[in-house]
Design an enzyme around this catalytic site. Structure first.
Site, PDB file in Angstrom:
ATOM      1  N   ASP A   1     -33.074  -6.826  -9.145  1.00 13.41           N
ATOM      2  CA  ASP A   1     -32.281  -8.048  -9.204  1.00 13.41           C
ATOM      3  C   ASP A   1     -31.377  -8.044  -7.975  1.00 13.41           C
ATOM      4  OD1 ASP A   1     -33.371  -8.366 -11.726  1.00 13.41           O
ATOM      5  OD2 ASP A   1     -31.448  -8.695 -12.723  1.00 13.41           O
TER       6      ASP A   1
ATOM      7  N   HIS B   1     -37.294  -1.009  -9.430  1.00 15.05           N
ATOM      8  CA  HIS B   1     -38.661  -0.899  -9.911  1.00 15.05           C
ATOM      9  C   HIS B   1     -39.657  -0.875  -8.754  1.00 15.05           C
ATOM     10  CE1 HIS B   1     -37.611  -2.030 -14.234  1.00 15.05           C
ATOM     11  NE2 HIS B   1     -36.463  -2.181 -13.570  1.00 15.05           N
TER      12      HIS B   1
ATOM     13  N   SER C   1     -25.404  -1.573  -3.844  1.00 17.33           N
ATOM     14  CA  SER C   1     -26.420  -0.734  -3.235  1.00 17.33           C
ATOM     15  C   SER C   1     -27.555  -1.618  -2.756  1.00 17.33           C
ATOM     16  CB  SER C   1     -26.903   0.314  -4.243  1.00 17.33           C
ATOM     17  OG  SER C   1     -26.916  -0.230  -5.545  1.00 17.33           O
TER      18      SER C   1
END
Length: 299
Positions: free
Chosen positions: A117, A173, A260
């Site tokens: 995201d 992911h 991050s």
């Protein structure tokens, strides 16, 4: 302009929005004030500072920050696998898992997906990236990868930079299916990766602590995925098993507290990035999309 508001294109709504920056006052002071820059150089960029702050977010007393954070930034609690009241610390909330199906993975063997995201920038050629957040700053792939041969292999391939804000879901992911190798660590300091910092110095990306994973795939050749640490990110934690085949969209790991970023690199001629991603990036504007949304397709 360095003081301009941060705008991004919100793919789900098709609108341009202004980012609510967590800790904006502190960031602007750190990168825009002489005393702030001194603090940045002597304290904030140090690994021990982020570990200390991360340790604070692990304490049970930090639970009191969860609900105000949810309310201020409009975090969707209906996606959570656990209820907000069940978290033992702010960091437990920060690295939360989501309900199955909360992040549908784009179907089709010819698609690649966003690994996190966040707000994304995409470029057809990694070697041609210039003036991302401010004119005159070029992307140094050799320093980023720490390997001149590897940099040459990916210089003319597509690149996608994905920036996670503190308000985002912080598990990352796999953008493709394949067989991942070990995550290779390149150590470094922990500067902020917010555009307020990157406008000042893009070199943060190839100086910060980072991990590089090579993924062998059937249709895309080799794909590189990097996790880049940043200020107040206590750690980068990998949950995948090297050499075990993974599916597209499968969890790779998570970032502890803080902002991050990830970076995905493809070999030349393998992937065509999504048109809206390229269009917004050409305007130096990030595109917001979620894990599993289509990032591009095979050429």
């Amino acid at each position: 302009m360095k003081d301009a508001p941060l705008e991004y294109f919100d793919r789900p709504t098709g609108t341009i929005r202004t980012e609510q920056i967590y800790g904006e006052g502190w960031l602007r002071w750190t990168y825009g004030n002489p005393l702030g820059r001194f603090f940045l150089w002597t304290v904030a960029r140090r690994v021990w500072f982020s570990r200390w702050y991360g340790h604070r977010m692990d304490k049970s007393c930090s639970r009191s920050k969860i609900q105000p954070f949810i309310e201020r930034y409009g975090v969707d609690t209906t996606e959570f696998l656990e209820t907000p009241g069940s978290f033992g610390s702010f960091n437990d909330f920060f690295i939360r898992r989501l309900k199955p199906g909360a992040r549908p993975i784009a179907k089709g063997e010819d698609t690649v997906v966003f690994p996190a995201d966040g707000r994304h920038l995409g470029f057809a050629k990694a070697s041609a990236v210039e003036g991302v957040f401010v004119k005159g700053q070029r992307f140094d792939l050799v320093k980023l990868l720490g390997d001149i041969k590897l940099a040459g292999q990916f210089a003319d391939g597509a690149a996608v930079f994905s920036r996670l804000c503190p308000v985002d879901y912080h598990r990352f992911h796999f953008p493709v299916a394949g067989v991942p190798g070990e995550a290779r660590l390149i150590n470094g300091p922990l500067y902020s990766v917010n555009p307020l910092a990157l406008r000042d110095r893009l070199a943060v990306l190839w100086e910060n602590k980072r991990f590089i994973t090579e993924i062998k795939t059937e249709q895309l050749g080799k794909v590189l995925v990097l996790e880049i640490g940043a200020t107040n990110v206590g750690s980068v934690n990998h949950t995948f098993v090297p050499t075990r085949p993974v599916e597209k969209g499968e969890e790779k790991g998570y970032f502890a507290f803080g902002g991050s970023a990830t970076l995905t690199l493809f070999e030349p001629g393998r992937v065509e990035l999504a048109a809206d991603l390229l269009e917004q990036s050409a305007q130096q504007r990030e595109l917001y999309a979620k894990v599993g949304d289509q990032m591009g397709s095979l050429k």
